[in-house]
Design a protein around this motif. Structure first.
Motif, PDB file in Angstrom:
ATOM      1  N   ILE A  94       0.898  -0.990   0.284  1.00 23.94           N
ATOM      2  CA  ILE A  94      -0.058   0.310  -0.113  1.00 23.94           C
ATOM      3  C   ILE A  94       0.798   1.409  -0.360  1.00 23.94           C
ATOM      4  N   SER A  95       2.521   1.455   0.062  1.00 21.70           N
ATOM      5  CA  SER A  95       2.679   2.753  -0.073  1.00 21.70           C
ATOM      6  C   SER A  95       3.044   2.721  -1.092  1.00 21.70           C
ATOM      7  N   VAL A  96       1.957   1.695  -2.111  1.00 18.67           N
ATOM      8  CA  VAL A  96       2.735   2.736  -3.649  1.00 18.67           C
ATOM      9  C   VAL A  96       0.953   3.707  -3.511  1.00 18.67           C
ATOM     10  N   TYR A  97       0.089   4.231  -2.860  1.00 15.53           N
ATOM     11  CA  TYR A  97      -0.329   4.702  -2.409  1.00 15.53           C
ATOM     12  C   TYR A  97       0.108   6.456  -2.083  1.00 15.53           C
ATOM     13  N   GLY A  98       1.080   6.153  -1.278  1.00 10.96           N
ATOM     14  CA  GLY A  98       1.652   6.881  -0.517  1.00 10.96           C
ATOM     15  C   GLY A  98       1.416   7.341   1.441  1.00 10.96           C
ATOM     16  N   GLU A  99       1.210   8.226   1.537  1.00 10.24           N
ATOM     17  CA  GLU A  99       1.461   8.440   3.101  1.00 10.24           C
ATOM     18  C   GLU A  99       0.517   9.654   2.793  1.00 10.24           C
ATOM     19  N   ASP A 100      -0.180   9.485   2.550  1.00 13.14           N
ATOM     20  CA  ASP A 100      -1.466  11.286   3.452  1.00 13.14           C
ATOM     21  C   ASP A 100      -2.654  10.515   3.246  1.00 13.14           C
ATOM     22  N   GLU A 101      -2.871   9.413   2.335  1.00 16.74           N
ATOM     23  CA  GLU A 101      -4.554   8.586   2.624  1.00 16.74           C
ATOM     24  C   GLU A 101      -4.599   8.013   4.042  1.00 16.74           C
ATOM     25  N   LYS A 102      -6.133   8.774   4.009  1.00 19.55           N
ATOM     26  CA  LYS A 102      -6.532   8.577   5.478  1.00 19.55           C
ATOM     27  C   LYS A 102      -7.474   6.970   5.193  1.00 19.55           C
ATOM     28  N   LYS A 103      -8.054   7.081   4.450  1.00 23.64           N
ATOM     29  CA  LYS A 103      -9.046   5.682   3.344  1.00 23.64           C
ATOM     30  C   LYS A 103      -8.623   5.615   2.251  1.00 23.64           C
ATOM     31  N   LEU A 104      -8.268   4.002   2.461  1.00 23.67           N
ATOM     32  CA  LEU A 104      -8.259   3.846   0.526  1.00 23.67           C
ATOM     33  C   LEU A 104      -8.957   2.562   0.336  1.00 23.67           C
ATOM     34  N   ASP A 105      -9.237   2.353  -1.047  1.00 23.68           N
ATOM     35  CA  ASP A 105      -9.489   1.853  -1.840  1.00 23.68           C
ATOM     36  C   ASP A 105      -8.910   1.053  -3.149  1.00 23.68           C
ATOM     37  N   GLU A 106      -9.671   0.196  -4.385  1.00 26.06           N
ATOM     38  CA  GLU A 106      -8.673  -0.640  -5.124  1.00 26.06           C
ATOM     39  C   GLU A 106      -8.077   0.992  -6.141  1.00 26.06           C
ATOM     40  N   TYR A 116      10.654   2.728  -1.997  1.00 26.50           N
ATOM     41  CA  TYR A 116      10.226   1.848  -1.838  1.00 26.50           C
ATOM     42  C   TYR A 116       8.665   1.621  -2.746  1.00 26.50           C
ATOM     43  N   GLY A 117       7.953   2.644  -2.043  1.00 29.90           N
ATOM     44  CA  GLY A 117       7.007   2.730  -2.404  1.00 29.90           C
ATOM     45  C   GLY A 117       6.649   3.154  -4.625  1.00 29.90           C
ATOM     46  N   LYS A 118       7.995   3.760  -4.585  1.00 31.09           N
ATOM     47  CA  LYS A 118       8.123   4.451  -6.432  1.00 31.09           C
ATOM     48  C   LYS A 118       8.705   3.026  -6.601  1.00 31.09           C
ATOM     49  N   SER A 119       9.376   2.348  -6.469  1.00 30.44           N
ATOM     50  CA  SER A 119       9.560   1.509  -7.306  1.00 30.44           C
ATOM     51  C   SER A 119       8.520  -0.220  -6.880  1.00 30.44           C
ATOM     52  N   LYS A 120       8.033  -0.144  -6.339  1.00 28.74           N
ATOM     53  CA  LYS A 120       7.025  -0.925  -6.397  1.00 28.74           C
ATOM     54  C   LYS A 120       5.881  -0.691  -7.281  1.00 28.74           C
ATOM     55  N   LEU A 121       5.452   0.468  -7.509  1.00 30.46           N
ATOM     56  CA  LEU A 121       4.384   0.931  -8.558  1.00 30.46           C
ATOM     57  C   LEU A 121       4.341   0.858  -9.794  1.00 30.46           C
ATOM     58  N   GLU A 122       6.427   1.451 -10.356  1.00 26.61           N
ATOM     59  CA  GLU A 122       6.395   1.115 -11.897  1.00 26.61           C
ATOM     60  C   GLU A 122       6.959   0.054 -12.257  1.00 26.61           C
ATOM     61  N   ILE A 140      -0.563  -7.922  -5.714  1.00 25.57           N
ATOM     62  CA  ILE A 140      -1.508  -8.182  -4.064  1.00 25.57           C
ATOM     63  C   ILE A 140      -0.467  -6.473  -3.336  1.00 25.57           C
ATOM     64  N   ARG A 141      -0.929  -5.798  -3.470  1.00 25.70           N
ATOM     65  CA  ARG A 141      -1.232  -4.475  -2.277  1.00 25.70           C
ATOM     66  C   ARG A 141      -1.152  -5.263  -0.320  1.00 25.70           C
ATOM     67  N   LEU A 142      -0.609  -5.338  -0.194  1.00 26.28           N
ATOM     68  CA  LEU A 142      -0.486  -5.412   1.197  1.00 26.28           C
ATOM     69  C   LEU A 142      -0.085  -4.559   2.214  1.00 26.28           C
ATOM     70  N   PRO A 143      -0.945  -4.332   3.285  1.00 22.24           N
ATOM     71  CA  PRO A 143      -0.584  -3.368   4.453  1.00 22.24           C
ATOM     72  C   PRO A 143       0.701  -4.490   5.675  1.00 22.24           C
ATOM     73  N   MET A 144       0.300  -2.966   6.607  1.00 23.69           N
ATOM     74  CA  MET A 144       1.094  -4.288   7.219  1.00 23.69           C
ATOM     75  C   MET A 144       0.794  -5.771   7.906  1.00 23.69           C
ATOM     76  N   VAL A 145       1.753  -6.438   7.701  1.00 15.39           N
ATOM     77  CA  VAL A 145       1.510  -7.616   8.335  1.00 15.39           C
ATOM     78  C   VAL A 145       1.873  -8.557   8.999  1.00 15.39           C
ATOM     79  N   TYR A 146       0.676  -8.855  10.166  1.00 16.20           N
ATOM     80  CA  TYR A 146       1.081  -9.589  11.533  1.00 16.20           C
ATOM     81  C   TYR A 146       0.741 -11.170  12.138  1.00 16.20           C
ATOM     82  N   GLY A 147       2.121 -11.505  12.165  1.00 17.75           N
ATOM     83  CA  GLY A 147       1.379 -12.669  12.630  1.00 17.75           C
ATOM     84  C   GLY A 147       2.449 -13.844  13.900  1.00 17.75           C
ATOM     85  N   LYS A 148       2.634 -14.682  13.920  1.00 13.24           N
ATOM     86  CA  LYS A 148       3.941 -15.216  14.684  1.00 13.24           C
ATOM     87  C   LYS A 148       4.868 -15.148  13.835  1.00 13.24           C
ATOM     88  N   ASN A 149       6.174 -13.978  15.248  1.00 13.31           N
ATOM     89  CA  ASN A 149       7.393 -14.114  14.548  1.00 13.31           C
ATOM     90  C   ASN A 149       7.389 -13.367  13.440  1.00 13.31           C
TER      91      ASN A 149
END
Length: 283
Positions: A94-106, A116-122, A140-149
């Motif tokens: 989701i870094s491809v969207y930038g850092e100012d968004e409060k709500k986002l969708d596809e 990082y975000g610029k390279s992924k979008l390119e 597949i655009r991912l936000p922060m992923v959490y889980g064991k370790n």
């Protein structure tokens, strides 16, 4: 089905292999130790590309991000297409969207600000040009992923709650969307078996406030904690650690209803169940 996975030693790649090793015949590839030209694509139906240069404490040049996050996957996808592979799944952010968004969708406009975000979008743009009826490209655009370790800020929060009974994060009403590693692997599996192409946005069903996240972590640690609101703490943190302040107090809600409709998708785990699995110890 035989699939080729890059970044298999990373958290996401290793977790997917662990969860679906009985379903897929997995071949792995290391960008560090192997040459793209030497890949044997015999019987490979899908390439799942996890490998990437992510955010680092010491920022690298854009050229390095571009080489690893754009040049490698595009070259890999072209080789795969030439050798009869049917689908290329690219893990983006989701870094491809930038850092100012409060709500986002596809459909939210992309405006990345980090290398990082610029390279992924390119990479996304160049990969989608390869998409056709015989070679499906799935982003597949991912936000922060959490889980064991899982690496990242949530692990730091867990350690904080383990050590202290009084936490200065009371009364925070922000809304932030994450995704559990189990839900990540599930959506990737669905995209592969349904052979769907295009851009997909992954997320848990509901956002969490920082205060609620602390409460859920404490509950599953079976520890009594007191979340308090300290006067001037937020203002001081905003001055001293602005990026940390943004993660704790800022909001970022994700609506991925378009993705869910396209895949007829229902997350197998709720937020509460995902946090429980993270604390109780299931990969």
């Amino acid at each position: 089905m035989k699939i080729l996975i890059t970044g298999s030693n990373g958290y996401l790649g290793a977790s997917f292999i662990n969860q679906y090793k009985d379903k897929f015949e997995v071949e792995t590839f290391s960008l560090i130790n192997q040459e793209l030209e030497n890949i044997n694509f015999d019987d490979i139906k899908v390439v799942l590309h996890y490998a990437a240069l992510v955010h680092q404490k010491q920022e690298h040049s854009y050229e390095k991000y571009h080489k690893i996050n754009v040049d490698y996957p595009v070259k890999l996808a072209k080789f795969a297409k030439q050798n009869g592979v049917k689908q290329f799944v690219f893990i983006s952010t989701i870094s491809v969207y930038g850092e100012d968004e409060k709500k986002l969708d596809e459909n939210t406009c992309c405006n990345p600000v980090t290398f990082y975000g610029k390279s992924k979008l390119e990479a996304e743009k160049q990969l989608l040009k390869l998409n056709d009826k015989n070679f499906k490209v799935s982003i597949i655009r991912l936000p922060m992923v959490y889980g064991k370790n899982a690496p990242g800020n949530i692990d730091s929060l867990i350690n904080l709650i383990k050590k202290f009974s009084i936490i200065p994060f009371g009364g925070i009403t922000n809304k932030r969307t994450f995704i559990s590693i189990q839900n990540v692997c599930y959506i990737i599996n669905e995209i592969i078996i349904q052979q769907k192409s295009g851009i997909f946005l992954a997320s848990d069903n509901e956002p969490l406030s920082t205060s609620k996240l602390c409460e859920l972590i404490a509950k599953n640690l079976e520890k009594k904690v007191y979340l308090v609101k300290i006067p001037f703490f937020e203002s001081l943190l905003k001055i001293v650690k602005p990026s940390f302040h943004k993660r704790l107090y800022g909001s970022l809600e994700i609506d991925n209803s378009i993705t869910k409709e396209k895949l007829n998708l229902k997350n197998p785990y709720s937020v509460e169940e995902g946090i429980k699995l993270m604390i109780k110890g299931k990969d």
